[in-house]
Scaffold this motif. Structure first.
Motif, PDB file in Angstrom:
ATOM      1  N   ALA A 103      12.135  15.837   8.051  1.00  0.00           N
ATOM      2  CA  ALA A 103      11.096  16.356   8.948  1.00  0.00           C
ATOM      3  C   ALA A 103       9.879  15.440   9.030  1.00  0.00           C
ATOM      4  O   ALA A 103       9.014  15.622   9.883  1.00  0.00           O
ATOM      5  N   LEU A 104       9.806  14.466   8.111  1.00  0.00           N
ATOM      6  CA  LEU A 104       8.638  13.583   8.093  1.00  0.00           C
ATOM      7  C   LEU A 104       8.624  12.661   9.306  1.00  0.00           C
ATOM      8  O   LEU A 104       9.672  12.234   9.789  1.00  0.00           O
ATOM      9  N   PRO A 114       5.644  11.294  -1.139  1.00  0.00           N
ATOM     10  CA  PRO A 114       5.706  10.480  -2.354  1.00  0.00           C
ATOM     11  C   PRO A 114       6.283  11.289  -3.505  1.00  0.00           C
ATOM     12  O   PRO A 114       5.945  12.460  -3.682  1.00  0.00           O
ATOM     13  N   GLY A 115       7.151  10.674  -4.280  1.00  0.00           N
ATOM     14  CA  GLY A 115       7.910  11.415  -5.272  1.00  0.00           C
ATOM     15  C   GLY A 115       7.089  11.887  -6.459  1.00  0.00           C
ATOM     16  O   GLY A 115       6.239  11.168  -6.983  1.00  0.00           O
ATOM     17  N   THR A 116       7.357  13.108  -6.856  1.00  0.00           N
ATOM     18  CA  THR A 116       6.856  13.638  -8.108  1.00  0.00           C
ATOM     19  C   THR A 116       7.927  14.577  -8.641  1.00  0.00           C
ATOM     20  O   THR A 116       8.918  14.860  -7.954  1.00  0.00           O
ATOM     21  N   GLY A 124       0.783  -1.226   0.000  1.00  0.00           N
ATOM     22  CA  GLY A 124       0.000   0.000   0.000  1.00  0.00           C
ATOM     23  C   GLY A 124       0.813   1.275   0.000  1.00  0.00           C
ATOM     24  O   GLY A 124       0.272   2.372  -0.172  1.00  0.00           O
ATOM     25  N   PHE A 125       2.110   1.166   0.158  1.00  0.00           N
ATOM     26  CA  PHE A 125       3.002   2.329   0.198  1.00  0.00           C
ATOM     27  C   PHE A 125       3.024   3.013  -1.167  1.00  0.00           C
ATOM     28  O   PHE A 125       3.296   2.372  -2.189  1.00  0.00           O
ATOM     29  N   VAL A 126       2.734   4.302  -1.190  1.00  0.00           N
ATOM     30  CA  VAL A 126       2.744   5.064  -2.439  1.00  0.00           C
ATOM     31  C   VAL A 126       4.153   5.604  -2.675  1.00  0.00           C
ATOM     32  O   VAL A 126       4.644   6.445  -1.929  1.00  0.00           O
ATOM     33  N   ALA A 127       4.811   5.100  -3.723  1.00  0.00           N
ATOM     34  CA  ALA A 127       6.189   5.502  -4.008  1.00  0.00           C
ATOM     35  C   ALA A 127       6.251   6.748  -4.886  1.00  0.00           C
ATOM     36  O   ALA A 127       7.032   7.665  -4.639  1.00  0.00           O
ATOM     37  N   PRO A 146      15.658  12.793  -2.750  1.00  0.00           N
ATOM     38  CA  PRO A 146      15.942  12.249  -1.426  1.00  0.00           C
ATOM     39  C   PRO A 146      15.739  10.738  -1.395  1.00  0.00           C
ATOM     40  O   PRO A 146      15.040  10.171  -2.241  1.00  0.00           O
ATOM     41  N   SER A 147      16.327  10.083  -0.418  1.00  0.00           N
ATOM     42  CA  SER A 147      16.139   8.646  -0.253  1.00  0.00           C
ATOM     43  C   SER A 147      14.655   8.344  -0.070  1.00  0.00           C
ATOM     44  O   SER A 147      13.936   9.064   0.625  1.00  0.00           O
ATOM     45  N   GLY A 148      14.199   7.288  -0.745  1.00  0.00           N
ATOM     46  CA  GLY A 148      12.817   6.858  -0.598  1.00  0.00           C
ATOM     47  C   GLY A 148      11.809   7.615  -1.422  1.00  0.00           C
ATOM     48  O   GLY A 148      10.597   7.448  -1.237  1.00  0.00           O
ATOM     49  N   CYS A 149      12.279   8.435  -2.378  1.00  0.00           N
ATOM     50  CA  CYS A 149      11.328   9.256  -3.148  1.00  0.00           C
ATOM     51  C   CYS A 149      10.824   8.560  -4.410  1.00  0.00           C
ATOM     52  O   CYS A 149      10.017   9.117  -5.142  1.00  0.00           O
ATOM     53  N   GLY A 150      11.301   7.354  -4.696  1.00  0.00           N
ATOM     54  CA  GLY A 150      10.766   6.609  -5.832  1.00  0.00           C
ATOM     55  C   GLY A 150      11.625   6.580  -7.077  1.00  0.00           C
ATOM     56  O   GLY A 150      11.138   6.211  -8.153  1.00  0.00           O
TER      57      GLY A 150
END
Length: 259
Positions: free
Chosen positions: A258-259, A212-214, A18-21, A40-44
């Motif tokens: 900051a997340l 989530p990356g855009t 369910g994680f939105v990448a 950034p790390s984890g942005c897709g």
């Protein structure tokens, strides 16, 4: 005239848990472009490469390859250079290249000439009979480049391909890849955390937002080709481009923390 080879229009990619990448992600890549992706790390970033390769589906939006929706792996169309070695440990450098030729459907009688040609191109002419365990990290990367050259796909995906190498070896192999790329101008999507590397290698650099990356911003690299890494770093447009890229990315890294 160049043509659009990869087109992502407002795609969202969601993992099985369910994680939105990626969310509302749009990017068009023309044939022959060398496009860098930073964020950034984890942005897709890797997720997008996997989607282009047909390894994972998009949840919404439209992802096209050569005008057709990506609905799985398309044999022969995409070559993928992962962060970690993906060589067959039981095969020599020559054997690994021959495996790519076999997958490509090249007649067996042509394997010796084709394999030796690409191994010489990447500077491994004297090491064709070595197994991966007998090669340095830089030489194993060269074998993987030889495998890509043999496979000869229209699109090459590269996920931090040189990140594990020492600085000197890295620069040499980056220059080698730029030289080889200049011979045929394949379409390249290049993920990296190294902003200097992105500028030295790429035509455009795509900056992704925190998860989530855009797409936050697309920077055109104002450096002439052909070029080497050292030539790029001393070119007039290098430092201004690096400052702009660094400032834009720093804000997204701050959001991630900051997340």
């Amino acid at each position: 005239m160049s043509r659009q080879l990869i087109s992502a229009s407002r795609i969202t990619i969601r993992h099985a848990n369910g994680f939105v990448a990626l969310e509302d992600f749009s990017l068009q890549v023309e044939e022959g472009e060398f496009v860098g992706i930073v964020g950034p790390s984890g942005c897709g970033k890797t997720t997008f490469l996997d989607a282009v390769a047909g390894l994972i589906p998009v949840a919404s939006g439209e992802l096209l390859f050569n005008g057709h929706a990506v609905k799985g792996v398309v044999p022969g169309e995409v070559g993928y250079l992962f962060q970690k070695d993906s060589l067959l440990p039981w095969r020599t450098a020559y054997g690994n290249v021959c495996a790519a030729l076999e997958l490509k459907g090249v007649p067996k009688a042509e394997w010796p000439a084709r394999a030796n040609e690409v191994l010489h191109k990447v500077g491994l002419g004297r090491f064709t009979d070595r197994y991966p365990s007998q090669l340095s990290g830089g030489m194993r990367r060269r074998v993987q480049l030889a495998v890509l050259l043999a496979f000869d796909p229209p699109v090459i995906l590269m996920d931090e391909p040189f990140g594990a190498l020492d600085a000197q070896t890295r620069t040499i192999i980056e220059d080698d890849f730029l030289r080889l790329w200049g011979e045929n101008r394949k379409t390249v999507l290049f993920v990296t955390h190294d902003l200097e590397e992105a500028i030295c290698m790429c035509d455009r650099v795509v900056i992704l937002t925190a998860h989530p990356g855009t797409v936050k911003e697309v920077l055109h690299v104002p450096l002439p080709r052909p070029r080497t890494v050292d030539e790029a770093k001393f070119a007039d447009g290098f430092q201004p481009t690096l400052r702009t890229l660094s400032t834009s990315l720093r804000a997204e890294v701050g959001r991630t923390l900051a997340l």
